[in-house]
Motif scaffolding. Structure first.
Motif, PDB file in Angstrom:
ATOM      1  N   MET C   1       0.843  -1.203   0.000  1.00 56.88           N
ATOM      2  CA  MET C   1       0.000   0.000   0.000  1.00 56.88           C
ATOM      3  C   MET C   1       0.880   1.256   0.000  1.00 56.88           C
ATOM      4  O   MET C   1       1.850   1.309   0.738  1.00 56.88           O
ATOM      5  CB  MET C   1      -0.864  -0.020   1.276  1.00 56.88           C
ATOM      6  N   ASP C   2       0.550   2.248  -0.785  1.00 57.97           N
ATOM      7  CA  ASP C   2       1.370   3.455  -0.850  1.00 57.97           C
ATOM      8  C   ASP C   2       1.022   4.443   0.251  1.00 57.97           C
ATOM      9  O   ASP C   2      -0.138   4.630   0.590  1.00 57.97           O
ATOM     10  CB  ASP C   2       1.179   4.133  -2.216  1.00 57.97           C
ATOM     11  N   ILE C   3       2.050   5.060   0.770  1.00 53.46           N
ATOM     12  CA  ILE C   3       1.853   6.049   1.839  1.00 53.46           C
ATOM     13  C   ILE C   3       2.207   7.418   1.273  1.00 53.46           C
ATOM     14  O   ILE C   3       3.324   7.614   0.791  1.00 53.46           O
ATOM     15  CB  ILE C   3       2.811   5.777   3.031  1.00 53.46           C
ATOM     16  N   TYR C   4       1.276   8.326   1.355  1.00 51.75           N
ATOM     17  CA  TYR C   4       1.523   9.657   0.804  1.00 51.75           C
ATOM     18  C   TYR C   4       1.636  10.706   1.895  1.00 51.75           C
ATOM     19  O   TYR C   4       0.977  10.629   2.928  1.00 51.75           O
ATOM     20  CB  TYR C   4       0.404  10.048  -0.170  1.00 51.75           C
ATOM     21  N   ILE C   5       2.467  11.695   1.603  1.00 50.01           N
ATOM     22  CA  ILE C   5       2.579  12.853   2.486  1.00 50.01           C
ATOM     23  C   ILE C   5       1.734  13.950   1.857  1.00 50.01           C
ATOM     24  O   ILE C   5       1.974  14.347   0.713  1.00 50.01           O
ATOM     25  CB  ILE C   5       4.047  13.299   2.595  1.00 50.01           C
ATOM     26  N   THR C   6       0.722  14.388   2.595  1.00 43.47           N
ATOM     27  CA  THR C   6      -0.189  15.384   2.021  1.00 43.47           C
ATOM     28  C   THR C   6      -0.209  16.687   2.808  1.00 43.47           C
ATOM     29  O   THR C   6      -0.937  17.616   2.476  1.00 43.47           O
ATOM     30  CB  THR C   6      -1.627  14.836   1.969  1.00 43.47           C
ATOM     31  N   GLY C   7       0.582  16.737   3.864  1.00 40.26           N
ATOM     32  CA  GLY C   7       0.653  17.984   4.632  1.00 40.26           C
ATOM     33  C   GLY C   7       2.013  18.070   5.299  1.00 40.26           C
ATOM     34  O   GLY C   7       2.568  17.051   5.723  1.00 40.26           O
ATOM     35  N   LEU C 237       2.041  15.440  -1.851  1.00 44.22           N
ATOM     36  CA  LEU C 237       3.254  16.254  -1.909  1.00 44.22           C
ATOM     37  C   LEU C 237       4.483  15.386  -2.174  1.00 44.22           C
ATOM     38  O   LEU C 237       5.440  15.809  -2.819  1.00 44.22           O
ATOM     39  CB  LEU C 237       3.452  17.011  -0.586  1.00 44.22           C
ATOM     40  N   ALA C 238       4.472  14.184  -1.630  1.00 46.86           N
ATOM     41  CA  ALA C 238       5.578  13.244  -1.812  1.00 46.86           C
ATOM     42  C   ALA C 238       5.084  11.893  -1.318  1.00 46.86           C
ATOM     43  O   ALA C 238       3.972  11.775  -0.794  1.00 46.86           O
ATOM     44  CB  ALA C 238       6.805  13.676  -1.022  1.00 46.86           C
ATOM     45  N   GLN C 239       5.907  10.879  -1.491  1.00 51.07           N
ATOM     46  CA  GLN C 239       5.535   9.552  -1.025  1.00 51.07           C
ATOM     47  C   GLN C 239       6.605   9.052  -0.057  1.00 51.07           C
ATOM     48  O   GLN C 239       7.802   9.318  -0.248  1.00 51.07           O
ATOM     49  CB  GLN C 239       5.472   8.626  -2.238  1.00 51.07           C
ATOM     50  N   LEU C 240       6.157   8.357   0.984  1.00 51.32           N
ATOM     51  CA  LEU C 240       7.125   7.757   1.900  1.00 51.32           C
ATOM     52  C   LEU C 240       7.343   6.338   1.413  1.00 51.32           C
ATOM     53  O   LEU C 240       6.442   5.508   1.501  1.00 51.32           O
ATOM     54  CB  LEU C 240       6.556   7.757   3.326  1.00 51.32           C
ATOM     55  N   SER C 241       8.487   6.071   0.809  1.00 50.82           N
ATOM     56  CA  SER C 241       8.610   4.774   0.153  1.00 50.82           C
ATOM     57  C   SER C 241       9.385   3.736   0.971  1.00 50.82           C
ATOM     58  O   SER C 241       9.294   2.549   0.699  1.00 50.82           O
ATOM     59  CB  SER C 241       9.246   4.930  -1.229  1.00 50.82           C
ATOM     60  N   GLY C 242      10.136   4.166   1.981  1.00 54.09           N
ATOM     61  CA  GLY C 242      10.867   3.157   2.744  1.00 54.09           C
ATOM     62  C   GLY C 242      11.334   3.678   4.081  1.00 54.09           C
ATOM     63  O   GLY C 242      11.407   4.891   4.307  1.00 54.09           O
ATOM     64  N   TRP C 243      11.626   2.763   4.978  1.00 52.81           N
ATOM     65  CA  TRP C 243      12.123   3.117   6.305  1.00 52.81           C
ATOM     66  C   TRP C 243      12.881   1.931   6.887  1.00 52.81           C
ATOM     67  O   TRP C 243      12.647   0.780   6.519  1.00 52.81           O
ATOM     68  CB  TRP C 243      10.968   3.509   7.246  1.00 52.81           C
ATOM     69  N   GLY C 244      13.780   2.216   7.802  1.00 45.85           N
ATOM     70  CA  GLY C 244      14.534   1.133   8.441  1.00 45.85           C
ATOM     71  C   GLY C 244      15.075   1.594   9.779  1.00 45.85           C
ATOM     72  O   GLY C 244      15.428   2.765   9.945  1.00 45.85           O
TER      73      GLY C 244
END
Lengths: 84, 207, 392
Positions: C1-7, C237-244
């Motif tokens: 599922m895609d996570i978007y940054i909208t604010g 505004l952007a997408q959060l595509s990864g984290w670790g």
């Protein structure tokens, strides 16, 4: 000077939480860091605080601390030469 | 399905692992109790004495479970995650640190180190050389749903097991509930990792 | 599922909102200078937000007592939240983070208690870390899932990571994630006792670096899934595509010489993002300016990127090290980099670190399109987190 060294050892044992150590366990020329007493970098900073609180001597450069804190002997010499 | 492979409760002068008492002391203070427990576990780790009360409690809790069930740590070094929390962060040590400089003394670096609750995670990781994920949360109360959700996320990703803890310390008390969740039921206690069981275990031994 | 940054929302030493921060970054204008409002016994270089508490309280029209940490958090959270409203169909939460909580007020109380007979007890009601999140949630109007992370300097990044996970696990549809910390005597004395507070302007990644300058501020981001965006109609505004996240397992406050924890965190983020290291266009580093961090992080960068380290910089010479807020403020800066196709200069640099010889980005104009930005936040206790953001 002997009194100072004994006092220093007591203060170090207390301030650095060296549980189970007695004054007799810390030899005057024993390296305090590395092989010897095995103190670490946070202990080094606590020694700086010890000098400030107990002897009113301020070390502002950690590099200077390396030679001062080499052993009980070097600490006692430094205190004797710099005490205010 | 994952399992609570083992768990413990620690409070002043007593320890229970998997519901059975393992230690009892008559120590006259909290700090003495923690020292006595450290000695009873025969741990050769002098750095323990430099830790603050919260960290000592977390450290001792993990060592207690490892001692009772050594098999729980048979994982690769990045497969065990750590998930801990409490309700007052590092408050006790914060006060001690503040007192070290408030009245004209020099601030103590060794106290400052422990004015962050997640340092206890660092100490456990350093002791065991575990490189997995680690997280600390501050909540008013023990939140079983939070632990269930987060552990499941971790087990679905890189972790094979999660060491969890909810521990509180203040001037007058210590209280720890630690539990080890793994994909396999290592000790065969048959405790499924789900909400009602977790709450039941958390409330065990509560006075 | 895609996570978007909208604010996005931010308040820091270089501006009271996103636009002001962006302009300062592009124009190489630092916010680090001697403290104006914060009282300290000697001259101290800090990244102070150039507003008094009273000014912020009036602006926000909030009730007292309230800590500065909460005030800064509310400003940034409101900017990120914007005109969004609560909606029964959108499961909403808030995850914030802090290391000092309401310590600023507690310090005032403590002094009063030592010196007077009637200290103002209300000042300690704002102390708790969780309390600062509750206050922010109250002002925004979010109930339900409210959480506080406290993992030192990686707290903000971990709040973003937890928020993303709550969306991916289908527990929430949208979440306001952030971090906030204000200047306190407590943290200044602490960093000075560790001898890593520089009395000069911080020099990230420079061979002559002497330590950090502390800063204060807050950053917040609104994360939404597709379902929430279909209802809110917010712009992506952007997408959060990864984290670790990974543990360094080396020392309570120092990073390992081989950068193991940092390396693992970046590797995990790349894996999560499903991209190769070569896809990263720009890195906002942790880059505190301490001898230890910048070397360890440089080693980790070379571990991951070998001899092709992409454009990288630390923005801490603008804002100071804002502790828990740093991960979120810098994530906002990562969004700006993606939206505007710019990099942000690493100020105050002249000589590369001898052991690693890496030269940070000194200008705004990138040599390539900014498609993926990596953002690092490494906390005491060896808690290392890396985030990867992507163009929307």
């Amino acid at each position: 000077m002997e009194d100072l060294k004994t006092k220093l050892k007591e203060q170090i044992i207390e301030q650095l939480n060296l549980e189970g150590y007695n004054v007799s366990d810390i030899k005057d020329d024993m390296p305090l860091f590395g092989d010897g007493l095995g103190l670490d970098s946070i202990d080094a900073l606590e020694l700086i605080v010890l000098l400030e609180n107990n002897y009113n001597i301020k070390i502002t450069n950690p590099e200077e601390g390396k030679s001062v804190f080499n052993s009980i002997n070097s600490m006692a010499d430094y205190i004797t030469n710099n005490k205010k | 399905m994952s399992y609570i492979s083992t768990y413990c409760h620690i409070s002043l002068n007593q320890c229970f692992v998997d519901g059975k008492q393992t230690h009892q002391f008559n120590s006259l203070s909290i700090d003495q109790f923690l020292k006595d427990l450290y000695t009873a576990l025969s741990l050769d780790y002098p750095k323990f004495y430099k830790m603050d009360r919260l960290t000592k409690l977390a450290f001792i809790g993990t060592e207690l479970l490892k001692k009772e069930h050594p098999e729980i740590t048979m994982y690769n070094d990045n497969e065990i995650a750590l998930l801990f929390g409490n309700n007052n962060s590092s408050a006790l040590t914060d006060i001690n640190f503040k007192e070290s400089y408030q009245n004209g003394g020099s601030p103590s670096p060794s106290l400052f180190v422990y004015t962050l609750p997640n340092i206890l995670l660092g100490e456990i990781a350093i002791r065991n050389k575990w490189y997995g994920e680690n997280m600390f949360i501050v909540n008013e109360n023990f939140d079983s749903v939070y632990f269930i959700n987060y552990v499941n996320i971790l087990l679905n990703k890189n972790a094979e097991a999660v060491f969890c803890g909810w521990l509180n310390v203040n001037d007058e008390m210590v209280e720890a509930f630690l539990f080890f969740v793994s994909k396999k039921d290592i000790i065969q206690l048959n405790l499924p990792f789900e909400k009602s069981k977790l709450i039941e275990l958390y409330q065990e031994n509560k006075l | 599922m895609d996570i978007y940054i909208t604010g996005i929302g931010v308040i820091s030493a270089i501006g009271f909102n996103v636009q002001e921060n962006y302009q300062a970054l592009k124009n190489k204008k630092t916010g680090i200078e001697p403290a104006r409002f914060f009282k300290y016994k000697t001259k101290l270089l800090v990244g102070e937000v150039k507003l008094s508490n009273q000014e912020i309280i009036s602006q926000l029209n909030v009730s007292v007592p309230i800590s500065r940490t909460s005030l800064l958090g509310i400003v940034a959270a409101k900017e990120a939240w914007g005109d969004n409203k609560s909606n029964k169909l959108i499961r909403t939460g808030i995850i914030s983070s802090t290391s000092v909580g309401g310590m600023d007020n507690s310090e005032i109380y403590y002094k009063q208690k030592l010196q007077t007979d009637n200290p103002d007890l209300s000042l300690i009601t704002t102390h708790e870390s969780g309390g600062t999140t509750n206050r922010i949630a109250e002002e925004i109007g979010i109930t339900g899932f409210i959480n506080t992370i406290s993992t030192a300097c990686s707290s903000g990044a971990n709040a973003i990571m937890l928020g993303a996970r709550m969306l991916q696990q289908n527990k929430l549809d949208r979440v306001l994630v952030g971090g906030s910390d204000c200047l306190t005597k407590f943290t200044i004395e602490g960093f000075k006792s560790l001898m890593i507070y520089s009395d000069e302007w911080v020099k990230p990644f420079d061979n002559e670096r002497k330590g950090l300058n502390l800063g204060e501020g807050s950053g917040f981001l609104l994360l939404e899934n597709e379902k929430s965006i279909a209802i809110s109609k917010n712009k992506k505004l952007a997408q959060l595509s990864g984290w670790g996240n990974a543990s360094d397992a080396y020392h309570q406050t120092a990073s390992s010489p081989d950068g193991k924890g940092a390396t693992l965190a970046m590797l995990n983020a790349l894996k999560k993002s499903n991209i190769e290291a070569s896809s990263i266009s720009y890195i906002n580093t942790h880059g505190t300016g301490t001898p230890n961090n910048d070397l360890s992080e440089s080693v980790a960068l070379k571990n991951i990127f070998q001899h092709v380290v992409p454009s990288f910089s630390s923005t801490k010479a603008y804002t100071g090290h804002t502790l828990a807020a740093s991960g979120t403020i810098e994530a906002v800066y990562a969004v700006l980099a993606l939206q505007n196709n710019v990099t942000f200069p690493n100020l105050n640099f002249s000589t590369p670190i001898t052991e690693t010889m890496l030269i940070p980005e000194l200008e705004c104009n990138p040599k390539q399109n900014i498609n993926y930005v990596l953002s690092n936040s490494f906390g005491f206790g060896g808690n290392n987190t890396s985030l990867i953001l992507k163009k929307a």
